[in-house]
Design an enzyme around this catalytic site. Structure first.
Site, short mmCIF file in Angstrom:
data_model
loop_
_atom_site.label_atom_id
_atom_site.label_comp_id
_atom_site.label_asym_id
_atom_site.label_seq_id
_atom_site.Cartn_x
_atom_site.Cartn_y
_atom_site.Cartn_z
N ASN A 109 -7.80 -2.89 14.17
CA ASN A 109 -9.20 -3.10 13.76
C ASN A 109 -9.34 -4.28 12.81
O ASN A 109 -10.39 -4.47 12.20
CB ASN A 109 -9.75 -1.82 13.09
CG ASN A 109 -9.04 -1.47 11.79
OD1 ASN A 109 -8.10 -2.16 11.37
ND2 ASN A 109 -9.46 -0.39 11.14
N HIS A 169 -7.52 -4.79 10.02
CA HIS A 169 -7.23 -4.57 8.60
C HIS A 169 -5.97 -5.31 8.18
O HIS A 169 -5.07 -5.54 8.99
CB HIS A 169 -7.20 -3.08 8.23
CG HIS A 169 -6.02 -2.29 8.70
ND1 HIS A 169 -6.09 -0.94 8.97
CD2 HIS A 169 -4.73 -2.62 8.95
CE1 HIS A 169 -4.91 -0.49 9.34
NE2 HIS A 169 -4.07 -1.48 9.35
N GLU A 188 -9.84 -2.04 5.13
CA GLU A 188 -10.48 -1.74 6.41
C GLU A 188 -11.73 -2.62 6.58
O GLU A 188 -12.21 -3.23 5.61
CB GLU A 188 -10.89 -0.26 6.42
CG GLU A 188 -9.73 0.73 6.23
CD GLU A 188 -8.87 0.92 7.49
OE1 GLU A 188 -8.72 -0.02 8.31
OE2 GLU A 188 -8.33 2.03 7.64
N ASP A 199 0.82 -1.21 0.00
CA ASP A 199 0.00 0.00 0.00
C ASP A 199 0.85 1.26 0.00
O ASP A 199 2.08 1.20 0.16
CB ASP A 199 -0.98 0.00 1.20
CG ASP A 199 -0.35 -0.55 2.48
OD1 ASP A 199 0.89 -0.53 2.60
OD2 ASP A 199 -1.11 -1.01 3.35
C1 F6R Z 1 1.28 -1.59 6.13
C2 F6R Z 1 -0.03 -2.19 6.23
C3 F6R Z 1 -0.84 -2.19 7.48
C4 F6R Z 1 0.00 -2.47 8.73
C5 F6R Z 1 -0.87 -2.40 9.98
C6 F6R Z 1 -0.07 -2.60 11.24
O1 F6R Z 1 1.83 -1.74 4.83
O2 F6R Z 1 -0.47 -2.64 5.25
O3 F6R Z 1 -1.84 -3.18 7.37
O4 F6R Z 1 0.59 -3.73 8.63
O5 F6R Z 1 -1.53 -1.15 10.06
O6 F6R Z 1 0.84 -1.55 11.39
P1 F6R Z 1 1.96 -1.61 12.52
O7 F6R Z 1 2.81 -2.78 12.20
O8 F6R Z 1 2.72 -0.32 12.40
O9 F6R Z 1 1.24 -1.76 13.82
#
Ligand code: F6R
Length: 248
Positions: free
Chosen positions: A135, A137, A142, A66
């Site tokens: 959450n 995702h 989401e 992403d």
């Molecule tokens: C990042 C991504 C998100 C993160 C998630 C957890 O490329 O796709 O899904 O993996 O938000 O983020 P952290 O590891 O910073 O808690």
């Protein structure tokens, strides 16, 4: 889904890295899907250590999950920057083999289509590294995201915007949209490796593993994949039902 719990996030990440290295070892499908964020940092650190000890990833293509919409690639909060500094340089990847959605393109929808087309053209990645949002995702799919969704522009939820606020302390507004690989895009990977640590992830991990397969927790879609493994520290695993221990 398989679950591996290790005493620390560093050890869980290192074990995940060894799995990723093993899955790329024969070089027949040198395509790696990469997540950004804090969770996979120990994984990338161990992969970098393996590269320094002789593992050759120079033929590997990295495909990011992403990117924020509207944030220039040179911004240190962008995922272009993260992928370059935490993945491409330490792992010795060819810069021409690094593919991040162009979230700052004039038409991010067309950029999303190009990212999806590139992934389809290679038949999906060999292994996709994932984190998980509090959450539930995966990528920026989401809650509410459909299992058949493909790479697209999405609106970030209030939870995700709040979680990302920690990186935008200079008054720059937190991006409200992102280009993300879709759920179907992620599930097209041959192997899925998800890393999570800390109690803030415990509920999402529990719902992903033990809950129904539902758009309310997009990580629960991993239950439909033939080879998904979660690498957890004890805090992230703290709400799971009894696990069969996996030997160290
Ligand atoms: C990042 C991504 C998100 C993160 C998630 C957890 O490329 O796709 O899904 O993996 O938000 O983020 P952290 O590891 O910073 O808690």
């Amino acid at each position: 889904m398989k679950v591996i719990v290790r005493p620390t996030a560093a050890e869980a990440g290192a074990e995940a890295a060894r799995r990723v290295a093993g899955l790329l070892a024969d070089g027949t499908h040198p395509h790696l899907g990469v997540a950004t964020g804090d969770s996979p940092l120990p994984l990338y650190a161990e992969l970098a250590r393996l590269v320094a000890s002789g593992l050759d990833l120079s033929a590997v293509h990295a495909h990011a999950l992403d990117e924020y919409v509207g944030l220039p690639a040179a911004d240190p909060r962008s995922y272009h920057w993260f992928v370059r500094h935490h993945i491409a340089v330490p792992l010795g990847l060819d810069p021409a083999h690094v593919h991040v959605p162009e979230g700052a393109a004039p038409d991010p929808h067309a950029a999303a289509d190009r990212h999806e087309a590139r992934l389809r053209a290679v038949g999906g990645v060999q292994v996709q590294i994932l984190g998980i949002g509090g959450n539930g995702h995966i990528g920026f799919n989401e809650p509410g995201s459909a299992i058949g969704s493909t790479t697209r522009v999405v609106d970030l939820t209030a939870d995700t915007i709040a979680a990302n606020q920690r990186f935008f302390t200079d008054g720059t507004p937190v991006p409200r949209q992102a280009v993300t690989q879709g759920v179907a895009t992620i599930l097209s990977a041959r192997h899925l490796v998800l890393v999570a640590s800390g109690e803030g992830k415990a509920r999402a991990v529990r719902d992903a593993l033990h809950g129904p397969v539902t758009p309310d927790c997009p990580a629960s879609y991993l239950q439909t994949h033939p080879d998904a493994t979660l690498y957890l520290d004890p805090a992230a695993a703290s709400l799971l039902e009894a696990l069969v221990p996996v030997p160290a």
